[in-house]
Design a protein around this motif. Structure first.
Motif, PDB file in Angstrom:
ATOM      1  N   ASP A 164       0.848  -1.185   0.000  1.00  0.00           N
ATOM      2  CA  ASP A 164       0.000   0.000   0.000  1.00  0.00           C
ATOM      3  C   ASP A 164       0.888   1.241   0.000  1.00  0.00           C
ATOM      4  OD1 ASP A 164      -1.765   1.998   0.326  1.00  0.00           O
ATOM      5  OD2 ASP A 164      -2.621   1.290   2.220  1.00  0.00           O
ATOM      6  N   VAL A 165       0.950   1.909  -1.148  1.00  0.00           N
ATOM      7  CA  VAL A 165       1.877   3.023  -1.334  1.00  0.00           C
ATOM      8  C   VAL A 165       1.461   4.250  -0.531  1.00  0.00           C
ATOM      9  CG1 VAL A 165       2.687   4.682  -3.040  1.00  0.00           C
ATOM     10  CG2 VAL A 165       2.642   2.262  -3.599  1.00  0.00           C
ATOM     11  N   LEU A 166       0.160   4.474  -0.451  1.00  0.00           N
ATOM     12  CA  LEU A 166      -0.309   5.688   0.226  1.00  0.00           C
ATOM     13  C   LEU A 166      -0.071   5.630   1.733  1.00  0.00           C
ATOM     14  CD1 LEU A 166      -3.593   6.429  -1.735  1.00  0.00           C
ATOM     15  CD2 LEU A 166      -1.359   7.493  -1.985  1.00  0.00           C
ATOM     16  N   ALA A 167       0.202   4.422   2.256  1.00  0.00           N
ATOM     17  CA  ALA A 167       0.454   4.305   3.693  1.00  0.00           C
ATOM     18  C   ALA A 167       1.915   4.534   4.029  1.00  0.00           C
ATOM     19  CB  ALA A 167       0.016   2.924   4.181  1.00  0.00           C
ATOM     20  N   LEU A 168       2.779   4.623   3.005  1.00  0.00           N
ATOM     21  CA  LEU A 168       4.205   4.808   3.272  1.00  0.00           C
ATOM     22  C   LEU A 168       4.456   6.190   3.855  1.00  0.00           C
ATOM     23  CD1 LEU A 168       5.787   3.312   0.034  1.00  0.00           C
ATOM     24  CD2 LEU A 168       5.799   2.315   2.323  1.00  0.00           C
ATOM     25  N   LYS A 169       5.377   6.214   4.808  1.00  0.00           N
ATOM     26  CA  LYS A 169       5.706   7.493   5.457  1.00  0.00           C
ATOM     27  C   LYS A 169       7.196   7.558   5.724  1.00  0.00           C
ATOM     28  CE  LYS A 169       1.515   8.742   7.983  1.00  0.00           C
ATOM     29  NZ  LYS A 169       0.771   7.476   7.786  1.00  0.00           N
ATOM     30  N   GLY A 170       7.670   8.788   5.889  1.00  0.00           N
ATOM     31  CA  GLY A 170       9.042   9.031   6.346  1.00  0.00           C
ATOM     32  C   GLY A 170      10.094   8.259   5.575  1.00  0.00           C
ATOM     33  N   ARG A 171      10.914   7.538   6.319  1.00  0.00           N
ATOM     34  CA  ARG A 171      12.040   6.832   5.731  1.00  0.00           C
ATOM     35  C   ARG A 171      11.596   5.796   4.693  1.00  0.00           C
ATOM     36  NH1 ARG A 171      17.400   8.363   6.191  1.00  0.00           N
ATOM     37  NH2 ARG A 171      18.631   6.651   5.348  1.00  0.00           N
ATOM     38  N   ALA A 172      10.526   5.080   5.010  1.00  0.00           N
ATOM     39  CA  ALA A 172      10.055   4.046   4.086  1.00  0.00           C
ATOM     40  C   ALA A 172       9.628   4.675   2.764  1.00  0.00           C
ATOM     41  CB  ALA A 172       8.895   3.281   4.715  1.00  0.00           C
ATOM     42  N   LEU A 173       8.990   5.837   2.853  1.00  0.00           N
ATOM     43  CA  LEU A 173       8.567   6.541   1.645  1.00  0.00           C
ATOM     44  C   LEU A 173       9.786   6.998   0.848  1.00  0.00           C
ATOM     45  CD1 LEU A 173       6.337   7.839  -0.071  1.00  0.00           C
ATOM     46  CD2 LEU A 173       6.458   9.839   1.424  1.00  0.00           C
ATOM     47  N   ALA A 174      10.774   7.544   1.554  1.00  0.00           N
ATOM     48  CA  ALA A 174      11.991   8.012   0.880  1.00  0.00           C
ATOM     49  C   ALA A 174      12.737   6.846   0.243  1.00  0.00           C
ATOM     50  CB  ALA A 174      12.892   8.756   1.869  1.00  0.00           C
ATOM     51  N   ASP A 175      12.703   5.678   0.913  1.00  0.00           N
ATOM     52  CA  ASP A 175      13.353   4.498   0.327  1.00  0.00           C
ATOM     53  C   ASP A 175      12.630   4.037  -0.933  1.00  0.00           C
ATOM     54  OD1 ASP A 175      15.297   4.424   2.197  1.00  0.00           O
ATOM     55  OD2 ASP A 175      14.324   2.934   3.478  1.00  0.00           O
ATOM     56  N   PHE A 176      11.312   4.154  -0.907  1.00  0.00           N
ATOM     57  CA  PHE A 176      10.483   3.738  -2.042  1.00  0.00           C
ATOM     58  C   PHE A 176      10.726   4.647  -3.248  1.00  0.00           C
ATOM     59  CE2 PHE A 176       6.296   4.620  -4.081  1.00  0.00           C
ATOM     60  CZ  PHE A 176       6.096   3.400  -4.701  1.00  0.00           C
ATOM     61  N   ARG A 177      10.740   5.948  -2.977  1.00  0.00           N
ATOM     62  CA  ARG A 177      10.954   6.909  -4.052  1.00  0.00           C
ATOM     63  C   ARG A 177      12.387   6.797  -4.570  1.00  0.00           C
ATOM     64  NH1 ARG A 177       9.092  12.143  -0.642  1.00  0.00           N
ATOM     65  NH2 ARG A 177       6.882  12.243  -1.156  1.00  0.00           N
ATOM     66  N   GLY A 178      12.508   6.716  -5.885  1.00  0.00           N
ATOM     67  CA  GLY A 178      13.835   6.710  -6.472  1.00  0.00           C
ATOM     68  C   GLY A 178      14.439   5.325  -6.592  1.00  0.00           C
ATOM     69  N   ARG A 179      14.029   4.390  -5.719  1.00  0.00           N
ATOM     70  CA  ARG A 179      14.563   3.042  -5.826  1.00  0.00           C
ATOM     71  C   ARG A 179      13.577   2.123  -6.537  1.00  0.00           C
ATOM     72  NH1 ARG A 179      15.198   0.067  -0.433  1.00  0.00           N
ATOM     73  NH2 ARG A 179      13.004  -0.197  -0.907  1.00  0.00           N
ATOM     74  N   ASP A 180      12.328   2.090  -6.026  1.00  0.00           N
ATOM     75  CA  ASP A 180      11.315   1.260  -6.682  1.00  0.00           C
ATOM     76  C   ASP A 180      10.650   2.003  -7.833  1.00  0.00           C
ATOM     77  OD1 ASP A 180      11.664  -0.914  -4.956  1.00  0.00           O
ATOM     78  OD2 ASP A 180      10.470   0.094  -3.421  1.00  0.00           O
ATOM     79  N   VAL A 181      10.409   3.270  -7.593  1.00  0.00           N
ATOM     80  CA  VAL A 181       9.727   4.093  -8.588  1.00  0.00           C
ATOM     81  C   VAL A 181      10.540   5.357  -8.798  1.00  0.00           C
ATOM     82  CG1 VAL A 181       7.629   5.350  -9.136  1.00  0.00           C
ATOM     83  CG2 VAL A 181       7.491   3.281  -7.779  1.00  0.00           C
ATOM     84  N   ALA A 182      10.795   5.706 -10.060  1.00  0.00           N
ATOM     85  CA  ALA A 182      11.527   6.936 -10.332  1.00  0.00           C
ATOM     86  C   ALA A 182      10.690   7.816 -11.234  1.00  0.00           C
ATOM     87  CB  ALA A 182      12.868   6.630 -10.987  1.00  0.00           C
ATOM     88  N   MET A 183      11.049   9.070 -11.303  1.00  0.00           N
ATOM     89  CA  MET A 183      10.233   9.999 -12.074  1.00  0.00           C
ATOM     90  C   MET A 183      11.111  10.913 -12.912  1.00  0.00           C
ATOM     91  SD  MET A 183       7.060  12.096 -10.594  1.00  0.00           S
ATOM     92  CE  MET A 183       6.040  13.131 -11.594  1.00  0.00           C
ATOM     93  N   ILE A 184      10.640  11.188 -14.118  1.00  0.00           N
ATOM     94  CA  ILE A 184      11.290  12.225 -14.916  1.00  0.00           C
ATOM     95  C   ILE A 184      10.262  13.310 -15.212  1.00  0.00           C
ATOM     96  CG2 ILE A 184      13.116  10.815 -15.885  1.00  0.00           C
ATOM     97  CD1 ILE A 184      11.514  10.381 -18.340  1.00  0.00           C
ATOM     98  N   PHE A 185      10.748  14.523 -15.372  1.00  0.00           N
ATOM     99  CA  PHE A 185       9.853  15.675 -15.381  1.00  0.00           C
ATOM    100  C   PHE A 185       9.812  16.365 -16.729  1.00  0.00           C
ATOM    101  CE2 PHE A 185      11.017  14.815 -11.095  1.00  0.00           C
ATOM    102  CZ  PHE A 185       9.886  15.109 -10.358  1.00  0.00           C
ATOM    103  N   GLN A 186       8.839  17.244 -16.844  1.00  0.00           N
ATOM    104  CA  GLN A 186       8.609  17.935 -18.103  1.00  0.00           C
ATOM    105  C   GLN A 186       9.803  18.788 -18.513  1.00  0.00           C
ATOM    106  OE1 GLN A 186       4.893  19.918 -18.265  1.00  0.00           O
ATOM    107  NE2 GLN A 186       5.309  20.907 -20.194  1.00  0.00           N
ATOM    108  N   ASP A 187      10.280  19.608 -17.564  1.00  0.00           N
ATOM    109  CA  ASP A 187      11.356  20.519 -17.932  1.00  0.00           C
ATOM    110  C   ASP A 187      12.615  20.188 -17.130  1.00  0.00           C
ATOM    111  OD1 ASP A 187      13.001  22.540 -18.626  1.00  0.00           O
ATOM    112  OD2 ASP A 187      11.488  24.116 -18.467  1.00  0.00           O
ATOM    113  N   PRO A 188      13.568  19.495 -17.783  1.00  0.00           N
ATOM    114  CA  PRO A 188      14.758  19.066 -17.031  1.00  0.00           C
ATOM    115  C   PRO A 188      15.599  20.241 -16.545  1.00  0.00           C
ATOM    116  CG  PRO A 188      15.051  18.672 -19.362  1.00  0.00           C
ATOM    117  CD  PRO A 188      13.629  19.099 -19.179  1.00  0.00           C
ATOM    118  N   SER A 189      15.441  21.419 -17.188  1.00  0.00           N
ATOM    119  CA  SER A 189      16.257  22.541 -16.716  1.00  0.00           C
ATOM    120  C   SER A 189      15.751  23.042 -15.369  1.00  0.00           C
ATOM    121  CB  SER A 189      16.240  23.672 -17.739  1.00  0.00           C
ATOM    122  OG  SER A 189      14.929  24.138 -17.921  1.00  0.00           O
ATOM    123  N   LEU A 190      14.507  22.698 -15.035  1.00  0.00           N
ATOM    124  CA  LEU A 190      13.984  23.085 -13.726  1.00  0.00           C
ATOM    125  C   LEU A 190      14.060  21.939 -12.731  1.00  0.00           C
ATOM    126  CD1 LEU A 190      10.754  24.953 -14.874  1.00  0.00           C
ATOM    127  CD2 LEU A 190      12.975  25.925 -14.326  1.00  0.00           C
TER     128      LEU A 190
END
Lengths: 323, 317
Positions: free
Chosen positions: A74-100
């Motif tokens: 359950d992703v929405l229940a993740l908090k704090g450290r567990a959330l930070a561990d999840f972000r970038g390791r399991d799921v990564a994101m790329i954005f519209q404007d890389p210069s920003l």
């Protein structure tokens, strides 16, 4: 195929000076190794859906309902450290404007290495060599030199490649792409799309790709979910959507596309504007602009009619006629 | 980087020359004849002319400037008209005291300003933010000489805890790092620190709140950075601008402490300046202003260099 991400009845409401019901019951699933395009115009809730998966929406002003599962968690229940561990390791994101989206005062190499160190706890040297590998994988020329470049020293396409290298550095299983080619030139756009597709296959990664451009969706996606006013109006494979659009909004979207337009003739834009979503929709949100709207459309939200696996349309016209 | 350093160093030379010219001219533009203050009323015209020649006031201005500048470069700032003593040592001692006061005020004001500004920016629109912002505005708007007097009334008169005057038992020239002397520093330093603290606080708050709105902060969270990691990035992005504000405020602390030094009888350059102005002591005025201005130029140079080391866009672009 098993689902990697399952979104069930997601609702997102922003409160503040003005309440906005940005997402009104979105259900989606993305299989392992599948590329799903979220297609829709500005304000249809594509990016909000993406950011919900990462819990990137401003916490104090956002109410999220529904469930998001990633690999059963359950992703929405993740908090704090567990959330930070999840972000970038399991799921990564790329954005519209890389210069920003890249920090202007750190070099590209440092920014990639920082992610690797954060998630894998490796040494600085190892993280840096991973950064170099990644820059090579996204085919940035003379990668060794580019490692020490700052974002402002690179071109737009190069920056987006660097952003992709950063996102994929820890081998995520899901990549969220928020209109990553919109800010790029047409030729560079195509190169980046091809690169993404190639890396996706190499790494057997799932991708949710947000775009307003159906031409981009065709290049990259296996499946498409068309969004309107914070709801999904139609899902299907890319060829089903292109060849046999069922929802009037999808049809309008295809008709409004430049591809195949006759020179000199007017584009068939959809008349009207999307609803402001200050209230959650109680009827079909597209009804006011719909050429085939019926009285029943204005009375209740249309049912999601399943037409085969992975194919669904939210329109009363798709229902079997009542006997 | 080295090229930038070199060009920045070279660019200091015309600035320093310009500044010294302005220092020199400013006091000449001011009305009043410096000799009137020291000549006896019954002095003859010959005596006056002789005196004029001794101080070099009979030569044309450009020549005076040339002589003054070449002496200044060699460390000789002339002799005071009022006391006849060399200006150099007197200015050095006074500027030293001012630097001491400014340093103490910096140690109090800047860290607090940065810390609370950062907090307010991070906790923007919360009660903490409102409290911090309101105190910053109050600090900036309070006339500091008034605050100085209030502090004296409270801490020196009502409760005689701290001295209200001077720099310690040994007089202006004998600073020692013990409590006997340092307690003299407390009230003026706090008084002097309040305005720069408020300004730094407000600047830092605005910077941090602005940076937090930028996309890259969301991207940092998206790549899994913890709050501490993100704040480190924010701090580094805020640092160049914060530094330049701190540099300017340091300049203000050096030059703007005249009132505070007067309120607390602090034997610093502000005090020296105000006396020199009252006595129309041209060499003393020129010397003090020149030394302060050179400190300011150096300070700006240091800030520029520090900025370019933090933000790659400044030196490379």
């Amino acid at each position: 195929m098993t689902a990697l991400v399952e979104i069930e009845d997601l609702t997102v409401r922003f409160s503040g000076e003005r309440t906005v019901h940005a997402i009104n019951g979105v259900s989606l699933s993305v299989a392992k190794g599948e590329v799903l395009a979220l297609l829709g115009e500005s304000g249809s809730g594509k990016s909000v859906t993406l950011k919900s998966i990462m819990q990137l929406l401003p916490g104090r002003r956002t109410q999220i309902g529904g469930r998001i599962r990633f690999d059963g968690r359950d992703v929405l229940a993740l908090k704090g450290r567990a959330l930070a561990d999840f972000r970038g390791r399991d799921v990564a994101m790329i954005f519209q404007d890389p210069s920003l989206a890249l920090d202007p005062v750190y070099s590209i190499g440092t920014q990639i290495a920082e992610t690797v160190i954060r998630h894998e706890g490796v040494s600085r040297v190892a993280a840096r060599s991973r950064a170099l590998d990644m820059l090579k994988r996204v085919r940035i020329p003379s990668a060794e030199r580019r490692l020490d470049n700052y974002p402002h020293e690179m071109s737009g396409g190069m920056r987006q490649r660097a952003m992709i290298a950063l996102a994929l550095a820890c081998g995520p299983r899901l990549l969220l792409a928020d209109e990553p080619t919109t800010a790029l030139d047409a030729t560079v756009q195509m190169q980046v799309l091809l690169l993404l597709r190639e890396l996706q296959q190499e790494m057997d990664m799932s991708v949710i790709f947000v775009t307003h451009d159906i031409g981009v969706a065709v290049e990259i996606a296996d499946r498409v979910a068309v969004m309107y006013a914070g709801t999904i109006v139609e899902t299907g494979t890319i060829s089903q959507i292109i060849k046999d659009p069922r929802h009037p909004y999808t049809k309008g979207l295809l008709a409004a596309n430049l591809h195949g337009a006759v020179k000199g003739s007017r584009l068939d834009a959809i008349p009207g504007a999307p609803p402001t979503l200050e209230e959650p929709p109680t009827s079909c949100p597209f009804a006011p602009r719909c050429p085939s709207a019926l009285p029943v459309c204005r009375e209740a939200r249309p049912p999601l009619v399943n037409r085969g696996p992975g194919r669904a349309v939210a329109c009363v016209l798709e229902q079997e006629p009542a006997i | 980087m080295l090229g930038y350093l070199f060009s920045r160093l070279v660019s200091v030379i015309p600035v320093a020359l310009g500044v010294s010219l302005i220092c020199f001219l400013l006091v000449h533009i001011a009305p009043g004849d410096p000799l009137v203050a020291i000549m006896p009323i019954d002095a003859t015209a010959e005596q006056e002319a002789e005196m004029r020649a001794v101080y070099g006031f009979d030569k044309p201005l450009p020549v005076q400037f040339g002589i003054w500048l070449s002496n200044a470069v060699q460390g000789d700032l002339g002799r005071s008209i009022a006391t006849g003593r060399p200006v150099g040592p007197e200015v050095t001692r006074a500027v030293g005291n001012t630097l001491l006061l400014a340093a103490a005020a910096s140690v109090i004001g800047f860290p607090l300003g940065i810390f609370f500004g950062f907090m307010a920016g991070y906790l923007r629109d919360t009660v903490w933010d409102r409290i911090i912002t309101a105190s910053a505005i109050a600090g900036v708007s309070t006339p500091n000489y008034w605050l100085g007097m209030v502090l004296v009334i409270i801490f020196s008169i009502t409760w005689p805890l701290l001295p209200s005057m001077g720099a310690g038992p040994g007089g202006s020239g004998a600073w020692v790092w013990d409590w006997q002397h340092m307690r003299h520093l407390v009230l003026p330093a706090i008084t002097l620190a309040v305005v720069p603290m408020g300004i730094v606080m407000r600047t830092t708050r605005a910077l941090v709140s602005d940076i937090l709105d930028q996309d890259f902060v969301q991207a940092l969270y998206a790549k899994g950075m913890t709050r501490t990691g993100v704040l480190r990035h924010v701090a580094r992005n805020a640092a160049p601008t914060a530094l330049s504000v701190i540099g300017l405020q340091l300049g203000y602390l050096l030059g703007g402490s005249i009132l505070i030094e007067t309120v607390f009888n602090w034997p610093g350059s502000g005090y020296l300046l105000s006396v020199a102005i009252l006595q129309r002591d041209l060499p003393m005025l020129q010397g003090t202003i020149l030394v302060l201005a050179m400190f300011f130029v150096t300070l700006n140079l240091l800030v520029d260099i520090a900025q370019s080391m933090i933000d790659p866009r400044i030196s490379r672009a």
